[in-house]
Scaffold this active site. Structure first.
Site, PDB file in Angstrom:
ATOM      1  N   LYS A   1      52.578   8.512  34.237  1.00  0.00           N
ATOM      2  CA  LYS A   1      52.517   7.610  35.215  1.00  0.00           C
ATOM      3  C   LYS A   1      51.828   8.369  36.328  1.00  0.00           C
ATOM      4  CE  LYS A   1      55.280   4.781  38.540  1.00  0.00           C
ATOM      5  NZ  LYS A   1      56.589   4.237  38.597  1.00  0.00           N
TER       6      LYS A   1
ATOM      7  N   SER B   1      56.850  -0.509  38.150  1.00  0.00           N
ATOM      8  CA  SER B   1      55.713   0.141  38.486  1.00  0.00           C
ATOM      9  C   SER B   1      54.858   0.975  37.401  1.00  0.00           C
ATOM     10  CB  SER B   1      55.877   0.817  39.897  1.00  0.00           C
ATOM     11  OG  SER B   1      56.820   1.952  39.762  1.00  0.00           O
TER      12      SER B   1
ATOM     13  N   SER C   1      61.803   0.507  37.546  1.00  0.00           N
ATOM     14  CA  SER C   1      60.469   0.472  37.373  1.00  0.00           C
ATOM     15  C   SER C   1      60.018   1.372  36.136  1.00  0.00           C
ATOM     16  CB  SER C   1      59.797   1.516  38.561  1.00  0.00           C
ATOM     17  OG  SER C   1      59.603   0.656  39.653  1.00  0.00           O
TER      18      SER C   1
END
Length: 595
Positions: free
Chosen positions: A134, A218, A242
């Site tokens: 990420k 996210s 997330s």
């Protein structure tokens, strides 16, 4: 167009184009189908662009990849090239990448192959395994924008620090030492505080299984990339769901460990310094055995020696027990008293319950202390600085907030004064008292289970409905300030997916089913169960009686035709620091469901 608008748009467009240019010309696709023309780009669709060898490599799970490389059957270079190719395709189909560093990855893989030839053994337990990250992780040679235009060319928004493109996060260093090959960083919503993945650099990241829908957030880029099998495993973060939201949305297993189990040191973040409810790092993958491999490997590096917040707890095999040969008790949360589940999510819950009952396990109803109290504590912790950190990041470039963020932090929201120490202390006391009450409730279930022990694991939804958005074309440069690219019918329908408790245009947000785990700091892992089937998951009829207007409006968003084919999963929740147990139980249940 104002000069400031031209400046940020130029920066964003240049970055967007650089991602595309980083893809080798041989891997670039020509004309792409519109979302409505090709809803599902997984499976056979993406395979058409790959060789048989690339398909075999990229659809193998991580333990098999490592075993093949360690036995000399595959080379790290061939494996890395295959995943770089598939990741390139994934980005063109879903907008899931922020950074590619394929050339560096291939060179790292070659070095690993050289080591193997010279020593006839792997360099570590992850030798040659590609791992995606990420875009919160700092990796040498590439940027960390976290979706902010103003962070481009800087280190977390600051210039001249000496850390730009040379500093690496602690987990990145650990992965390299274990033999992993890092090759890309994935998309996030700017701020990280959304259950959808959207920013002014790459636009909107789509769900590869159903491109009518969001990939989640996210850690949404990770979800989309791994969902397309363009990564065997990736790492995301979780402060309100997330990791688990993108995992469930993309048919994956995603582990939300308790705070302090895996190293977070040296990562970019929003609201850094807010310590009431900590963000945690964890893996997402197509198999539980992959999660186990990665967690075991990282703990073998003793990360507590380099991250002061990591507990000195190595992997504990004796805790990785399953209910295979004994009776266990499970609790199920079918409704949190606020919002009802969409039909396919309800069916997924019942599928898991019936599967366990068939094996002779006891199921009880989970009736814990009010989740609303816990969620109020979480929301207060997110607002300590009244949004100052987030607003300052947007002010660096003058870029606008995406609609999903603007509703909470935009110009139309009058900032309140930051909370003082007294308010923060009071919220921390409230959190401790809530955690204690929940703990004692869990202990009290020993009277109901019939095993002499409290409930072993709790089954609950990750989200009660699906993220749905319209009228944004894939693979275009998204400019929220430009009316020709943004439809007035922008809609975002998601409930237990985003960390906001506010209504948005034509939809509502409700995040209770995922975020409660963060308040409690419990361990949880997603379990893929089924997909939406419009023939057996019809919308509720007139007999549905909503508890509130919120409940009514959320249920009204369910459309079987639009959601048809989407992944549906649940989460399994254990107590604090029970990663070994939760992963073992998830693997046990995954086996039962597949059987």
């Amino acid at each position: 167009m104002a000069a400031d608008d031209q400046a940020w748009q130029k920066l964003a467009k240049t970055k967007n184009e650089s991602i595309t240019k980083s893809i080798p010309s041989a891997w670039r696709l020509g004309s792409l189908p519109r979302n409505e023309e090709q809803r599902d780009v997984t499976g056979d669709y993406i395979r058409q662009y790959l060789s048989k060898e690339e398909i075999e490599i990229t659809e193998a799970i991580a333990p098999i990849i490592v075993a093949k490389i360690s036995a000399g059957a595959w080379t790290a270079e061939a494996v890395t090239k295959a995943f770089c190719h598939r990741a390139s395709l994934a980005h063109q189909l879903t907008n899931c990448l922020h950074e590619t560093f394929f050339d560096a990855a291939i060179e790292d893989a070659k070095a690993l192959d050289d080591f193997y030839r010279q020593n006839q053994k792997p360099i570590g337990p992850l030798h040659g395994l590609p791992v995606s990250l990420k875009d919160q992780f700092h990796v040498k040679g590439v940027e960390t924008s976290m979706g902010y235009v103003g962070w481009l060319g800087t280190f977390e928004g600051k210039k001249g620090t000496g850390k730009e493109k040379v500093f690496e996060s602690e987990l990145v260093k650990e992965l390299r030492s274990l033999g992993a090959v890092l090759y890309c960083k994935t998309s996030v919503p700017h701020t990280l505080m959304s259950g959808e993945t959207i920013n002014n650099i790459i636009g909107y990241t789509w769900n590869p299984k159903n491109r009518n829908l969001s990939c989640g957030g996210s850690s949404g880029g990770e979800g989309a990339l791994i969902g397309l099998r363009a990564s065997p495993v990736g790492f995301g973060t979780d402060i309100g769901g997330s990791i688990r939201i993108p995992a469930a949305t993309n048919g994956l297993y995603g582990l939300r460990p308790s705070a302090g189990r895996l190293p977070y040191e040296g990562m970019a973040n929003s609201m850094d310094g807010q310590n009431s409810v900590l963000s945690v790092v964890g893996p997402l993958a197509p198999s539980v055995s992959t999660l186990q491999l990665l967690v075991k490997a990282l703990l073998s590096r003793e990360p507590w020696l380099h991250d002061p917040l990591v507990h000195e707890i190595p992997w504990r095999d004796d805790r990785a027990v399953t209910p295979q040969h004994q009776k266990w008790s499970f609790a199920v949360l079918r409704h949190d008293g606020a919002v009802s589940l969409h039909p396919p999510v309800k069916r997924a819950i019942e599928t898991v319950v019936k599967t366990l009952e068939h094996q002779g396990h006891k199921i009880i109803e989970w009736e814990p202390p009010s989740h609303k109290r816990g969620l109020d504590i979480l929301q207060k912790s997110w607002s300590y600085d009244s949004g100052a950190d987030i607003r300052s990041a947007f002010e660096l470039s003058g870029e606008p907030m995406a609609p999903q963020i603007d509703q909470t932090y935009g110009a139309g929201i009058k900032p309140k004064p930051p909370k003082d120490a007294t308010h923060i202390a009071a919220n921390n006391v409230a959190k401790r008292e809530y955690q204690k009450e929940y703990l004692e409730y869990w202990n009290s279930t020993a009277e109901l289970t019939g095993t002499g022990r409290p409930v072993d694991v709790v089954i609950l939804p990750v989200r009660l409905c699906f993220s749905r958005t319209f009228a944004v074309e894939p693979n275009i440069f998204f400019q929220p300030a430009s009316s020709h690219l943004v439809s007035p019918f922008w809609r975002d329908y998601h409930s237990s997916v985003a960390p906001f408790a506010a209504a948005r245009p034509n939809g509502y947000l409700y995040y209770g089913y995922s975020s409660i785990v963060n308040v409690l700091d419990y361990t949880a892992c997603t379990l893929p169960v089924t997909t939406v089937d419009k023939t057996i998951d019809p919308a509720p009829g007139p007999s549905f009686e909503p508890l509130s207007e919120l409940d009514k409006d959320v249920m009204a968003t369910y459309d079987p035709d639009i959601y048809d084919g989407a992944h549906v999963g649940v989460q399994l929740m254990g107590r604090r620091l029970q990663e070994e147990k939760v992963l073992a139980v998830t693997e046990y249940l995954a086996g039962l469901l597949k059987a």
